[in-house]
Enzyme design. Structure first.
Site, PDB file in Angstrom:
ATOM      1  N   GLU A 127      71.918   2.619  62.938  1.00  0.00           N
ATOM      2  CA  GLU A 127      72.391   2.759  64.241  1.00  0.00           C
ATOM      3  C   GLU A 127      71.490   2.587  65.205  1.00  0.00           C
ATOM      4  OE1 GLU A 127      73.092   7.052  64.756  1.00  0.00           O
ATOM      5  OE2 GLU A 127      74.247   6.828  66.596  1.00  0.00           O
ATOM      6  N   GLY A 268      64.349  11.332  64.577  1.00  0.00           N
ATOM      7  CA  GLY A 268      64.200  12.348  63.686  1.00  0.00           C
ATOM      8  C   GLY A 268      64.709  12.286  62.394  1.00  0.00           C
ATOM      9  N   ALA A 269      66.238  11.727  62.421  1.00  0.00           N
ATOM     10  CA  ALA A 269      66.527  11.790  61.075  1.00  0.00           C
ATOM     11  C   ALA A 269      67.962  11.119  61.587  1.00  0.00           C
ATOM     12  CB  ALA A 269      67.135  13.222  60.397  1.00  0.00           C
ATOM     13  N   MET A 270      68.579  10.486  60.320  1.00  0.00           N
ATOM     14  CA  MET A 270      70.071   9.688  60.513  1.00  0.00           C
ATOM     15  C   MET A 270      70.793   9.942  59.329  1.00  0.00           C
ATOM     16  SD  MET A 270      71.570   7.134  61.827  1.00  0.00           S
ATOM     17  CE  MET A 270      73.108   6.745  61.560  1.00  0.00           C
ATOM     18  N   GLU A 271      72.353  10.102  59.998  1.00  0.00           N
ATOM     19  CA  GLU A 271      73.329  10.895  58.946  1.00  0.00           C
ATOM     20  C   GLU A 271      74.145   9.644  58.129  1.00  0.00           C
ATOM     21  OE1 GLU A 271      73.244  10.167  62.471  1.00  0.00           O
ATOM     22  OE2 GLU A 271      75.463   9.755  63.182  1.00  0.00           O
ATOM     23  N   ASN A 272      73.565   8.579  57.804  1.00  0.00           N
ATOM     24  CA  ASN A 272      74.193   7.406  56.838  1.00  0.00           C
ATOM     25  C   ASN A 272      74.857   8.403  55.952  1.00  0.00           C
ATOM     26  OD1 ASN A 272      72.210   5.616  57.957  1.00  0.00           O
ATOM     27  ND2 ASN A 272      70.660   6.662  56.720  1.00  0.00           N
ATOM     28  N   GLU A 305      72.474  16.719  60.790  1.00  0.00           N
ATOM     29  CA  GLU A 305      72.843  15.240  60.052  1.00  0.00           C
ATOM     30  C   GLU A 305      73.950  15.587  58.964  1.00  0.00           C
ATOM     31  OE1 GLU A 305      71.772  12.961  61.707  1.00  0.00           O
ATOM     32  OE2 GLU A 305      69.964  13.750  62.410  1.00  0.00           O
ATOM     33  N   HIS A 308      77.225  15.731  60.832  1.00  0.00           N
ATOM     34  CA  HIS A 308      77.876  14.615  61.050  1.00  0.00           C
ATOM     35  C   HIS A 308      78.574  13.987  60.148  1.00  0.00           C
ATOM     36  CE1 HIS A 308      76.069  13.024  64.947  1.00  0.00           C
ATOM     37  NE2 HIS A 308      74.661  13.109  64.446  1.00  0.00           N
ATOM     38  N   GLU A 327      77.530  13.022  69.092  1.00  0.00           N
ATOM     39  CA  GLU A 327      76.181  13.628  69.117  1.00  0.00           C
ATOM     40  C   GLU A 327      76.412  14.721  69.900  1.00  0.00           C
ATOM     41  OE1 GLU A 327      73.895  12.813  67.406  1.00  0.00           O
ATOM     42  OE2 GLU A 327      74.319  10.893  66.930  1.00  0.00           O
TER      43      GLU A 327
HETATM   44  N1  BES Z   1      72.412   9.730  64.834  1.00  0.00           N
HETATM   45  C1  BES Z   1      71.080  10.224  65.251  1.00  0.00           C
HETATM   46  C2  BES Z   1      69.825   9.250  64.989  1.00  0.00           C
HETATM   47  C3  BES Z   1      69.786   8.012  65.862  1.00  0.00           C
HETATM   48  C4  BES Z   1      69.770   8.058  67.251  1.00  0.00           C
HETATM   49  C5  BES Z   1      69.570   6.778  65.014  1.00  0.00           C
HETATM   50  C6  BES Z   1      69.467   6.858  67.771  1.00  0.00           C
HETATM   51  C7  BES Z   1      69.501   5.642  65.749  1.00  0.00           C
HETATM   52  C8  BES Z   1      69.576   5.646  67.444  1.00  0.00           C
HETATM   53  C9  BES Z   1      70.992  11.434  64.627  1.00  0.00           C
HETATM   54  O1  BES Z   1      72.004  12.327  64.201  1.00  0.00           O
HETATM   55  C10 BES Z   1      70.156  12.391  65.489  1.00  0.00           C
HETATM   56  O2  BES Z   1      70.808  12.635  66.680  1.00  0.00           O
HETATM   57  N2  BES Z   1      69.086  12.738  65.454  1.00  0.00           N
HETATM   58  C11 BES Z   1      68.245  13.313  66.450  1.00  0.00           C
HETATM   59  C12 BES Z   1      67.845  14.745  65.718  1.00  0.00           C
HETATM   60  C13 BES Z   1      69.048  15.716  65.925  1.00  0.00           C
HETATM   61  C14 BES Z   1      68.694  17.209  65.509  1.00  0.00           C
HETATM   62  C15 BES Z   1      69.409  15.840  67.571  1.00  0.00           C
HETATM   63  C16 BES Z   1      66.714  12.697  66.359  1.00  0.00           C
HETATM   64  O3  BES Z   1      66.797  11.893  65.494  1.00  0.00           O
HETATM   65  O4  BES Z   1      66.042  12.980  67.317  1.00  0.00           O
HETATM   66 ZN    ZN Z   2      72.992  13.150  65.692  1.00  0.00          ZN
END
Ligand code: BES
Ligand code: ZN
Length: 883
Positions: A127, A268-272, A305, A308, A327
């Protein structure tokens, strides 16, 4: 790298893809510098799109090795391949199979997008547009395909091989030292949800039985030796899975759910799908190394995640303009999860603090944009507080207006109508309109109009007619590209608090009822007349922060203290104290700027003392009440002529006054909450620690030598990181010898632990004194620091630029110059992280003239640099655009 020539993308130009991909077979032979990727795509013309189109696949820095159509190599004149596109001018207008081979270098991938190495682990981040850095593809979220992934690697190099879905085959490659694994994901998904991982990883496992009785294997993969720090994350995962069943009726759908913690990650993290990849900071925790806040972040992010899987994966976004669809909604869901797991009022207070600190500031500056933007040059720059936090507020307002049942009916309809598809914000809102027969046309403006609505309220009372009248006016200022605005739908939860401190019944004089205590504004001005009000009440407005607006109610200090003591809404008790504090602080900053004396507010301190003395209040709430508005809060309230030194001085004075006046009660609180059994991260224990540490910090702020000694003692004897970190943070604000001793001790204790050393960097970057810039510059040469790891960059440079208001904003401009230099050094390596750092300048126009000129000079210097990434160029140019 993407270059600055890229044209902007517009929502209005959306066209369905001319081609669809039904299945993807990926065959990946992992190698540190030359990974071979063979992709076999089943393509077909999209009957929903204009017919007979060429096929153009996206790429990003790719090297094509071979290409075949239906198994036959394509002649060189049948296609054109560049690093960034692969096109076939005259593809057969029927389903066909395309086999593409590319070669990628994971070690050289410093952008951490696509396939890269985090330490010795191979991992992917796709992503938003990283899949095109692995293979040529229709890399857009409305192209959903079924993926089968075969990964092959040296057994010694990568004993663990993971991809999305269920494992269907694995084994050795006969006659070699290699092995393979084949994963199949039956759920069609967009390419941004693809993931693979390979490496030497340890894991913990558990099982979860879903509400319909299916057994799901749960695995969390971590660096070997760190397994004992993954237990809390596993516990959070199980609680999140259960909560989604209970709160939304949503069940998990594959046989296995995996989380992998990696040490180098942009976000922070990714929901693959089925294979979440996490920044290890949001997985690993032990009482000795993680604070209560770290535990709470892990809980919330694991949940986010996981959630998602339904809001993002099963139903995805049609295009990236719809990012808030997944999001904003998923942030709302994780906020509600946390509110149910912990304390709802305290969660609301922390979320609103965050919203105001980031989103309101964004909305007030040059980077303001609608929750659903209509144009972008770089999508990575739209993962913003507005899309996330304001996006979540919009969903919350829907629930407030439609009630819990209406909201649930709308969500159920959304899952039913759009499961397996790529949807839009209109699709989402239509589900609530249809399920509850509500017209939400005007409500859609929340997605289109940027800026924070301002609501002004005046209350008048007529004892003769026993009526109370609220006059309300709403206003929305211009934002970049939006000079004129239309009135918004603003649901305001409210109460009229009678002289005895109790809520009066809300009866409108015209006979209308106020459902759930919420009035909804739709016009520029509105009047509500309440009947049966014998004595003048105090209006408690926007309870629980029902709408993300700036409210001015012109309450007197007496009325605010009354609300702080009696409001039945805990959020507004806290808000009343914040309003008193913020009024005092902004007055005092203005006084300092004018060379006048600061005033004190004995009433505010009495009100805080009363909160501290109220035994029924939860400690976490009291800790929030005693936390005065931050430097950034005060800057935001001032809005212009911002002088961070004056803000700092006013805030120091108020904290000293509180610590001084409430000294006895604070010492008693500290004493009462000290000790207790072994560390537990639960919300109640964390709340007690936070109040204890706020008390200690206020005592030290009052200049008490005993408090400094106690902080030093707490630092050295703490059995958990929360207390140790709180103590060293308190010491860090005071130029006492105990401070450097603790800093040196901290390094010796934790030098083997990069995530803890990040705290050490951030702590030093946050010291509010002139020597800090040199200290931070020195720390960039420390062996534990590296521009190659985003966590290190964020903890040292990010903390300096975003948390240390006085030193980043040094009057001589050297703070700005240092951050600009770092951004320029980082941009070639990791544009996403560099461009995030650039947003530290987003409020430059609000600064007093001297600093404004220095900040602008640095922005112009960055803008003039050779070969900027699209990411940084986009932020710097929007920041500089004429207001
Ligand atoms: N899908 C996002 C991660 C992401 C964001 C990947 C932008 C690539 C580009 C993930 O679900 C997300 O929103 N992560 C947040 C933490 C969340 C608790 C709000 C993050 O990574 O900050
Ligand atoms: Zn997210």
């Amino acid at each position: 790298m993407r270059t600055d020539q890229d044209q902007p993308v517009r929502l209005a130009d959306y066209q369905p893809s001319a081609w669809l991909v039904e299945t993807v077979h990926l065959d990946v032979a992992l190698n540190a510098t030359a990974t071979r990727v063979r992709a076999r795509l089943k393509l077909k013309p999209n009957t929903a799109a204009p017919a007979a189109a060429p096929l153009t696949l996206d790429g990003d820095g790719l090297a094509l090795q071979s290409i075949a159509l239906d198994g036959t190599a394509l002649p060189a004149d049948a296609y054109t391949a560049t690093p960034d596109t692969l096109s076939i001018a005259q593809p057969p207008q029927r389903p066909f199979e395309l086999t593409i081979e590319t070669l990628v270098d994971p070690t050289a991938n410093t952008q951490l997008s696509g396939l890269y190495r985090a330490g010795n682990t191979y991992c992917t981040q796709c992503e938003a547009e990283g899949f095109r850095r692995i293979t040529y593809f229709l890399d857009r979220p409305d192209v959903m395909a079924v993926y089968t992934t075969r990964i092959e690697a040296e057994k010694a190099d990568a004993p663990v091989l993971l991809a999305n879905g269920n494992l269907i085959e694995s084994g050795d490659v006969a006659g070699t030292t290699r092995h393979f694994a084949v994963w199949h994901d039956p759920f069609p998904k967009p390419s941004y949800l693809f993931a693979l991982v390979g490496g030497a990883l340890g894991h913990i496992e558990d099982t979860f039985v879903t509400m319909s009785g299916r057994r799901v294997a749960l695995r969390i993969y971590v660096e070997p030796g760190r397994e004992d720090r993954a237990g809390f994350a596993m516990d959070a995962l199980k609680r999140a899975m259960r909560w989604d069943e209970q709160a939304f009726g949503r069940e998990y759908d594959l046989d296995i759910f995996m989380i992998v913690a990696v040490s180098a990650f942009n976000m922070g993290a990714m929901e693959n799908k089925g294979l979440n990849v996490f920044n290890d900071k949001y997985v690993l925790a032990s009482p000795e190394t993680a604070t209560d806040i770290d535990y709470a972040s892990i809980d919330g992010i694991i949940a986010h995640e996981y959630f998602h899987n339904w809001t993002g994966n099963r139903i995805t976004c049609r295009d990236w303009f719809q990012l808030c669809l997944k999001e904003g909604l998923t942030v709302f869901r994780d906020q509600e999860y946390t509110a149910d797991q912990r304390s709802r009022p305290v969660k609301r207070i922390t979320d609103v603090r965050l919203l105001r600190a980031h989103q309101f500031v964004e909305d007030a500056g040059p980077l303001a944009h609608p929750v659903r933007p209509e144009i972008y040059r770089e999508i990575n720059n739209f993962y913003t507080a507005t899309v996330y936090e304001k996006g979540a507020e919009i969903v919350r307002m829907l629930k407030t207006m439609l009630g819990a049942q209406g909201f649930r009916a709308g969500m159920d309809l959304y899952f039913q109508r759009h499961d397996g598809h790529a949807a839009t914000v209109e699709d989402f809102i239509a589900c609530f309109a249809d399920a509850t027969e509500t017209d939400l046309a005007q409500f859609m403006r929340w997605y289109r109009q940027a800026g924070t609505p301002e609501v002004a309220v005046t209350l008048s009372h007529d004892p003769k007619t026993k009526t109370c009248t609220l006059d309300l006016t709403q206003m929305l200022r211009p934002t970049p590209g939006q000079p004129d605005k239309e009135p918004m739908v603003i649901p305001l939860a409210l109460g009229l608090v009678g002289p005895d401190g109790r809520d009066l019944p809300l009866r409108l004089a015209d006979g209308r009822t106020v459902e759930h205590g919420v009035v909804t504004l739709t016009q520029p001005t509105e009047v509500f007349v309440f009947a049966g009000v014998p004595a003048r009440p105090v209006a408690s407005l926007n309870r629980a922060f029902s709408a993300p607006v700036k409210l001015t109610a012109n309450l007197t200090a007496d009325e605010l203290r009354f609300l702080a003591a009696h409001d039945s809404d805990p959020f507004n008790r806290w808000q009343a104290l914040q309003t008193l504090g913020s009024t005092l602080l902004t007055d005092n900053v203005k006084a300092l700027r004018a060379g006048a004396a600061m005033r004190t507010d004995a009433g505010l301190i009495d009100a805080l003392g009363a909160i501290l003395a109220e035994p029924a209040l939860e400690p976490a709430f009291v800790a929030q009440a005693l936390t005065v508005p931050s430097e950034a809060d005060i800057a935001r309230e001032l809005g212009h002529d911002v002088d961070p030194d004056a803000i700092f001085a006013a805030r120091v004075a108020l904290r000293a006054a509180i610590g001084d006046a409430l000294g006895a009660a604070l010492r008693e609180t500290y004493r009462r909450l000290s000790g207790g059994g072994p560390y537990s991260p639960d919300a109640a224990s964390a709340g007690r620690r936070s109040l204890k540490n706020v008390a200690l910090d206020l005592l030290a702020a009052a200049g008490s030598a005993a408090a400094i000694a106690r902080a030093a003692q707490q630092y050295h004897t703490a059995d958990n990181m929360t207390d140790r970190m709180a103590a060293i943070a308190t010491l860090s604000f005071h130029p006492v010898p105990e401070r450097q001793a603790a800093i040196d001790d901290f390094y010796r204790r934790f030098q083997a632990d990069p995530l803890v050393i990040d705290k050490w960097f951030a702590l030093q970057a946050g010291i509010p004194e002139a020597a800090t810039l040199a200290r931070v510059q020195e720390l960039t040469r420390h062996p534990a620091f590296s521009l190659g790891n985003p966590n290190r960059v964020r903890s040292l440079i990010g903390a300096f630029a975003q948390m240390n208001q006085t030193q980043f904003n040094r009057a001589d401009g050297t703070g700005y110059a240092f951050v600009a230099d770092t951004i320029l050094a980082l941009d070639g390596r990791n544009p996403q992280v560099a461009s995030r750092m650039m947003t530290a300048f987003k409020s430059w126009r609000a600064l007093e003239a001297g600093r404004r000129a220095k900040a602008e000079g640095e922005l112009r210097r960055v803008a003039a640099a050779q070969s900027l990434s699209t990411d940084v160029r986009d932020i710097v140019e929007r920041s500089l655009a004429p207001a």
